[in-house]
Design a protein around this motif. Structure first.
Motif, short mmCIF file in Angstrom:
data_model
loop_
_atom_site.label_atom_id
_atom_site.label_comp_id
_atom_site.label_asym_id
_atom_site.label_seq_id
_atom_site.Cartn_x
_atom_site.Cartn_y
_atom_site.Cartn_z
N LEU A 1 0.82 -1.21 0.00
CA LEU A 1 0.00 0.00 0.00
C LEU A 1 0.85 1.26 0.00
CD1 LEU A 1 -2.84 1.21 0.06
CD2 LEU A 1 -2.76 1.08 2.56
N ALA A 2 1.93 1.25 0.76
CA ALA A 2 2.80 2.44 0.82
C ALA A 2 3.35 2.77 -0.55
CB ALA A 2 3.93 2.20 1.82
N LYS A 3 3.77 1.75 -1.28
CA LYS A 3 4.29 1.96 -2.64
C LYS A 3 3.18 2.43 -3.58
CE LYS A 3 6.78 -0.50 -6.30
NZ LYS A 3 7.30 -1.85 -6.72
N ALA A 4 2.00 1.85 -3.42
CA ALA A 4 0.88 2.21 -4.29
C ALA A 4 0.48 3.67 -4.12
CB ALA A 4 -0.32 1.31 -3.99
N LEU A 5 0.64 4.20 -2.91
CA LEU A 5 0.21 5.58 -2.63
C LEU A 5 1.36 6.58 -2.67
CD1 LEU A 5 -2.24 4.91 0.36
CD2 LEU A 5 -2.79 5.11 -2.07
N LEU A 6 2.54 6.13 -3.09
CA LEU A 6 3.74 6.96 -3.02
C LEU A 6 3.61 8.26 -3.79
CD1 LEU A 6 6.60 6.90 -1.83
CD2 LEU A 6 7.38 5.84 -3.97
N HIS A 7 2.93 8.24 -4.93
CA HIS A 7 2.88 9.42 -5.79
C HIS A 7 1.49 10.05 -5.89
CE1 HIS A 7 6.98 8.60 -6.94
NE2 HIS A 7 6.65 7.37 -7.33
N VAL A 8 0.62 9.75 -4.95
CA VAL A 8 -0.72 10.36 -5.00
C VAL A 8 -0.63 11.84 -4.61
CG1 VAL A 8 -1.86 8.17 -4.45
CG2 VAL A 8 -1.34 9.79 -2.61
#
Length: 374
Positions: free
Chosen positions: A273-280
């Motif tokens: 999840l942390a990687k998935a939201l890194l560039h939001v």
């Protein structure tokens, strides 16, 4: 090892419920007294076919017609088991009827016929529902911070494989294109076969009409057949794969996706999840694609406005959904998980195993994201 354990567990459970259905229901029907031997051997044959089905399930060498027939038997077994439980429960008040032989005999005959009609109707309705095209379900979702209305069409759990193939996929895409979507998302379990067997079954994904793109995350079934190869194939069809990553769409929302939780069990390509939201962009609403609803338990303080999931099939065959809820926190529909996060769980467009659905119709979902008024 996981697949082997699942096969052994499924075989054990099916053998037990078939034994229960025969001993506690079919054997006790007086109107079948002259053909009890036939019924007994039918139940044994059905159990042997189910054992064979799970023994070769992952070998992918079972003829499609046999696959359809044997998987149908699993549905019949479960539904007979449910009827057998009801039959057993009603034996309690029956046992308290005064001991007048003719009265008890008449009541039992009426009850047996009623339960047979119930069993036949339950099974027939399940298969008729399973063969229906997915319905279109429309849902309004109010989102904080949304600047303007946005439509998302969600499909999930198509399980393209031995029984659902190109014709089904083409028909689903035709339904999608009639919905005039801004965005189309596919939330896992798209296929139930390895890439080298897919052929042209998914080619109509190229034809999906969507103003802002088509996006995909894998489900648990993709891990059984080579998740990376399947994702590469889906990419080749012009679909954006959100494998633990996000994208900003039209300066309006963050659309993020995570790999399936099966990756944790396989210790391969797990969700991050942390990687998935890194560039939001924190000022925009965030929509997360996660195949299994229980991924919601992985969220802590992350700002996620809406999660789109599938996996449960809505239980597929009532009352199987009660067992699904032992593993998943949500079954079907829109839920307010927390003050900040909503989750929508779709029944899915296809089916797994038997082509049966009871009180959980297959669906294509059109979600209209609306501006939440203060």
């Amino acid at each position: 090892m996981f697949r082997l354990s699942f096969a052994f567990a499924a075989i054990a459970v099916l053998s037990l419920i078939n034994f229960y259905s025969y001993k506690r229901f079919l054997k006790r029907l007086d109107i079948f007294c002259k053909i009890q031997g036939v019924i007994k051997w039918v139940m044994i044959a059905m159990t042997l076919c189910e054992i064979f089905y799970f023994a070769v399930l992952r070998l992918d060498n079972l003829d499609p017609i046999l696959y359809l027939l044997f998987s149908a038997m699993i549905g019949v077994s479960f539904m007979l088991f449910c009827v057998a439980i009801v039959y057993d429960l009603f034996q309690i008040p029956y046992a308290k009827i005064p001991h007048d032989y003719s009265r008890r005999l008449f009541i039992k005959m009426v009850f047996d016929v009623t339960m047979l009609i119930l069993a036949f109707s339950y099974i027939a309705k399940g298969f008729l529902n399973g063969m229906k095209a997915p319905r279109v379900k429309e849902v309004d979702v109010y989102i904080d911070g949304l600047k303007s209305e946005l439509s998302i069409v969600q499909i999930t759990d198509l399980h393209i494989g031995k029984t659902l193939g190109k014709d089904f996929m083409d028909a689903v895409v035709k339904q999608i294109n009639a919905l005039d979507a801004d965005i189309v998302v596919i939330t896992g379990d798209l296929v139930d076969m390895p890439v080298n067997q897919i052929g042209d079954k998914l080619d109509s994904l190229r034809s999906i009409e969507s103003r802002l793109g088509v996006y995909y995350v894998p489900g648990n079934h993709e891990y059984f057949y080579g998740v990376n190869a399947i994702m590469d194939h889906v990419r080749s069809l012009g679909v954006h794969v959100l494998s633990n990553r996000s994208i900003v769409i039209n300066h309006a929302i963050n659309l993020a996706g995570v790999m399936d939780m099966m990756g944790k069990r396989f210790d391969f390509e797990p969700p991050d999840l942390a990687k998935a939201l890194l560039h939001v962009k924190p000022e925009l609403p965030t929509i997360l694609l996660a195949h299994q609803p229980k991924f919601v338990n992985e969220i802590n303080d992350e700002k996620i406005d809406l999660i789109l999931s599938g996996h449960t099939h809505g239980g597929q065959i009532f009352p199987f959904g009660l067992l699904v809820l032992l593993d998943q926190p949500y079954l079907s529909g829109l839920y307010q998980h927390s003050k900040q996060t909503q989750i929508f769980v779709s029944n899915g467009a296809g089916y797994w195993g038997p082509a049966v659905r009871i009180l959980a119709p297959s669906e294509i979902v059109k979600l209209t994201l609306k501006v939440k008024k203060v």
